[in-house]
Design a protein around this motif. Sequence first.
Motif, mmCIF file in Angstrom:
data_model
loop_
_atom_site.group_PDB
_atom_site.id
_atom_site.type_symbol
_atom_site.label_atom_id
_atom_site.label_comp_id
_atom_site.label_asym_id
_atom_site.label_seq_id
_atom_site.Cartn_x
_atom_site.Cartn_y
_atom_site.Cartn_z
ATOM 1 N N ILE A 18 -1.305 4.027 -14.597
ATOM 2 C CA ILE A 18 -0.620 5.044 -13.810
ATOM 3 C C ILE A 18 -1.673 5.980 -13.214
ATOM 4 C CG2 ILE A 18 -0.282 6.510 -15.860
ATOM 5 C CD1 ILE A 18 2.329 7.482 -14.607
ATOM 6 N N PHE A 19 -1.500 6.369 -11.926
ATOM 7 C CA PHE A 19 -2.522 7.227 -11.321
ATOM 8 C C PHE A 19 -1.937 8.111 -10.227
ATOM 9 C CE2 PHE A 19 -2.520 3.273 -8.878
ATOM 10 C CZ PHE A 19 -2.618 3.682 -7.560
ATOM 11 N N ASP A 20 -2.624 9.228 -10.014
ATOM 12 C CA ASP A 20 -2.322 10.142 -8.913
ATOM 13 C C ASP A 20 -3.119 9.643 -7.715
ATOM 14 O OD1 ASP A 20 -2.531 12.225 -7.022
ATOM 15 O OD2 ASP A 20 -2.178 13.762 -8.535
ATOM 16 N N ILE A 21 -2.449 9.248 -6.654
ATOM 17 C CA ILE A 21 -3.129 8.572 -5.556
ATOM 18 C C ILE A 21 -4.174 9.452 -4.878
ATOM 19 C CG2 ILE A 21 -1.481 9.157 -3.712
ATOM 20 C CD1 ILE A 21 -1.785 6.159 -2.851
ATOM 21 N N LYS A 22 -3.918 10.766 -4.785
ATOM 22 C CA LYS A 22 -4.873 11.638 -4.094
ATOM 23 C C LYS A 22 -6.105 11.942 -4.945
ATOM 24 C CE LYS A 22 -1.596 13.634 -0.854
ATOM 25 N NZ LYS A 22 -0.964 14.859 -0.298
ATOM 26 N N ARG A 23 -5.985 11.799 -6.250
ATOM 27 C CA ARG A 23 -7.146 11.972 -7.117
ATOM 28 C C ARG A 23 -7.891 10.663 -7.335
ATOM 29 N NH1 ARG A 23 -6.267 15.557 -12.364
ATOM 30 N NH2 ARG A 23 -8.534 15.276 -12.275
ATOM 31 N N ALA A 24 -7.157 9.576 -7.258
ATOM 32 C CA ALA A 24 -7.766 8.278 -7.539
ATOM 33 C C ALA A 24 -8.476 7.683 -6.333
ATOM 34 C CB ALA A 24 -6.696 7.301 -8.019
ATOM 35 N N LEU A 25 -8.131 8.143 -5.132
ATOM 36 C CA LEU A 25 -8.652 7.519 -3.912
ATOM 37 C C LEU A 25 -9.310 8.531 -2.996
ATOM 38 C CD1 LEU A 25 -5.507 5.361 -3.341
ATOM 39 C CD2 LEU A 25 -7.786 4.373 -3.451
ATOM 40 N N LEU A 26 -10.387 8.099 -2.354
ATOM 41 C CA LEU A 26 -11.000 8.871 -1.287
ATOM 42 C C LEU A 26 -10.440 8.339 0.023
ATOM 43 C CD1 LEU A 26 -13.126 10.967 -0.392
ATOM 44 C CD2 LEU A 26 -14.788 9.086 -0.291
ATOM 45 N N LEU A 27 -9.647 9.155 0.709
ATOM 46 C CA LEU A 27 -8.908 8.687 1.873
ATOM 47 C C LEU A 27 -9.497 9.246 3.166
ATOM 48 C CD1 LEU A 27 -5.312 9.253 0.452
ATOM 49 C CD2 LEU A 27 -6.557 7.077 0.580
ATOM 50 N N PRO A 28 -9.555 8.421 4.224
ATOM 51 C CA PRO A 28 -10.014 8.934 5.517
ATOM 52 C C PRO A 28 -8.971 9.853 6.137
ATOM 53 C CG PRO A 28 -9.307 6.658 5.729
ATOM 54 C CD PRO A 28 -9.252 6.987 4.266
ATOM 55 N N LYS A 29 -9.409 10.673 7.059
ATOM 56 C CA LYS A 29 -8.513 11.615 7.730
ATOM 57 C C LYS A 29 -7.407 10.855 8.460
ATOM 58 C CE LYS A 29 -8.537 15.516 10.957
ATOM 59 N NZ LYS A 29 -9.386 16.360 11.853
ATOM 60 N N GLY A 30 -6.185 11.340 8.293
ATOM 61 C CA GLY A 30 -5.047 10.746 8.991
ATOM 62 C C GLY A 30 -4.404 9.582 8.261
ATOM 63 N N ILE A 63 1.689 7.142 -9.217
ATOM 64 C CA ILE A 63 2.006 5.740 -8.969
ATOM 65 C C ILE A 63 2.133 5.027 -10.314
ATOM 66 C CG2 ILE A 63 1.289 3.635 -7.809
ATOM 67 C CD1 ILE A 63 1.902 6.013 -5.946
ATOM 68 N N PRO A 64 3.244 4.349 -10.581
ATOM 69 C CA PRO A 64 3.420 3.671 -11.880
ATOM 70 C C PRO A 64 2.374 2.574 -12.097
ATOM 71 C CG PRO A 64 5.502 3.828 -10.674
ATOM 72 C CD PRO A 64 4.433 4.215 -9.719
ATOM 73 N N ALA A 65 2.119 2.289 -13.345
ATOM 74 C CA ALA A 65 1.201 1.199 -13.691
ATOM 75 C C ALA A 65 1.726 -0.114 -13.110
ATOM 76 C CB ALA A 65 1.059 1.095 -15.203
ATOM 77 N N LYS A 66 0.790 -0.986 -12.754
ATOM 78 C CA LYS A 66 1.183 -2.246 -12.119
ATOM 79 C C LYS A 66 0.178 -3.334 -12.486
ATOM 80 C CE LYS A 66 2.218 -4.236 -7.534
ATOM 81 N NZ LYS A 66 3.672 -4.473 -7.710
ATOM 82 N N THR A 67 0.682 -4.562 -12.647
ATOM 83 C CA THR A 67 -0.177 -5.714 -12.914
ATOM 84 C C THR A 67 0.041 -6.765 -11.832
ATOM 85 O OG1 THR A 67 -0.227 -5.377 -15.320
ATOM 86 C CG2 THR A 67 -0.719 -7.591 -14.510
ATOM 87 N N ILE A 68 -1.052 -7.185 -11.213
ATOM 88 C CA ILE A 68 -1.033 -8.262 -10.225
ATOM 89 C C ILE A 68 -1.367 -9.559 -10.953
ATOM 90 C CG2 ILE A 68 -2.017 -9.114 -8.066
ATOM 91 C CD1 ILE A 68 -0.635 -6.446 -7.707
ATOM 92 N N SER A 69 -0.515 -10.574 -10.816
ATOM 93 C CA SER A 69 -0.731 -11.856 -11.497
ATOM 94 C C SER A 69 -1.064 -12.946 -10.479
ATOM 95 C CB SER A 69 0.517 -12.253 -12.295
ATOM 96 O OG SER A 69 0.776 -11.314 -13.320
ATOM 97 N N ILE A 70 -2.104 -13.719 -10.795
ATOM 98 C CA ILE A 70 -2.560 -14.780 -9.896
ATOM 99 C C ILE A 70 -2.627 -16.084 -10.691
ATOM 100 C CG2 ILE A 70 -4.400 -15.548 -8.354
ATOM 101 C CD1 ILE A 70 -5.221 -12.562 -8.148
ATOM 102 N N PRO A 71 -1.632 -16.957 -10.575
ATOM 103 C CA PRO A 71 -1.656 -18.236 -11.301
ATOM 104 C C PRO A 71 -2.765 -19.141 -10.750
ATOM 105 C CG PRO A 71 0.550 -17.702 -10.486
ATOM 106 C CD PRO A 71 -0.394 -16.782 -9.806
ATOM 107 N N CYS A 72 -3.594 -19.682 -11.644
ATOM 108 C CA CYS A 72 -4.729 -20.509 -11.213
ATOM 109 C C CYS A 72 -4.794 -21.859 -11.914
ATOM 110 C CB CYS A 72 -6.049 -19.762 -11.466
ATOM 111 S SG CYS A 72 -6.214 -18.192 -10.616
ATOM 112 N N ASN A 73 -3.774 -22.198 -12.673
ATOM 113 C CA ASN A 73 -3.842 -23.425 -13.481
ATOM 114 C C ASN A 73 -4.058 -24.669 -12.626
ATOM 115 O OD1 ASN A 73 -3.726 -24.386 -16.236
ATOM 116 N ND2 ASN A 73 -1.879 -25.501 -15.620
#
Length: 244
Positions: free
Chosen positions: A141-153, A192-202
């Motif tokens: 879980i993260f605060d998007i404005k603290r976790a990311l350096l965002l460009p203007k606009g 932003i809630p915690a999230k897991t991206i899964s990529i099947p590779c078998n």
Amino acid sequence: MGINDNGYIRGLVGPLVSRKVGAKNYIQSRPHRVRQNAETKNAGKDFGQASRAAAAIRQAFNLVHQKLHDGQMGNRLSRQVYRAMKTNISDDKGTLCLNNCVLDRLVNFQFNGNCHMQDALNIDPVVKLSEKNQIEISFPIFDIKRALLLPKGCNAIVFKFHTFSFDFKEREFAEVKDEEWEIDIVYDQDPIPAKTISIPCNEFAGTPVLVGFTLIYLRKNGRRCTVLNEVDSTPATILAAFQL
């Protein structure tokens, strides 16, 4: 043999080479041929293999680095691939291949030397490979404005993961999965809630698999959407690398 050309010397004179440039005569030492031994020949073969493997990686991850990278990226990647290849201490020199090496040395390679992922993203996803050959990329879980350096606009961001299987001997690659996670940025939004991206590779067991990761910055205005990424603001990295 040197030639006198109206007072200017051209050609070889003993161990020296003379040449005319404009109104000046330049003399320099004759270049010496370097005799290669078996060791240097094998090193050359291995580095050539590293350069070809790096070219395959660059081509596969075009949508990750978006061709927005520093001018030395190709050379940097070739050297990093070569370092990984040297972890293969079983095969003879001159026959090394990235297929049989410690791929961890490729992890955290930055495609864009002008913009490091760790400067753009202040949280580190946890990456692991399950027993069923499924790559899992977990964000806390993260605060998007603290976790990311965002460009203007910027009012939206896309976390993009592009995964490929490689056969470095044949210089071939196949897409495993192209995954995107888009987040709108609004004033005073909840974490932003915690999230897991899964990529099947078998399906790709027995091959090297690499995951590229980038951040795509967007400015949305009604139905219009503008990509804000530039050469100095496009973090792109090899997030994970596994020998399945």
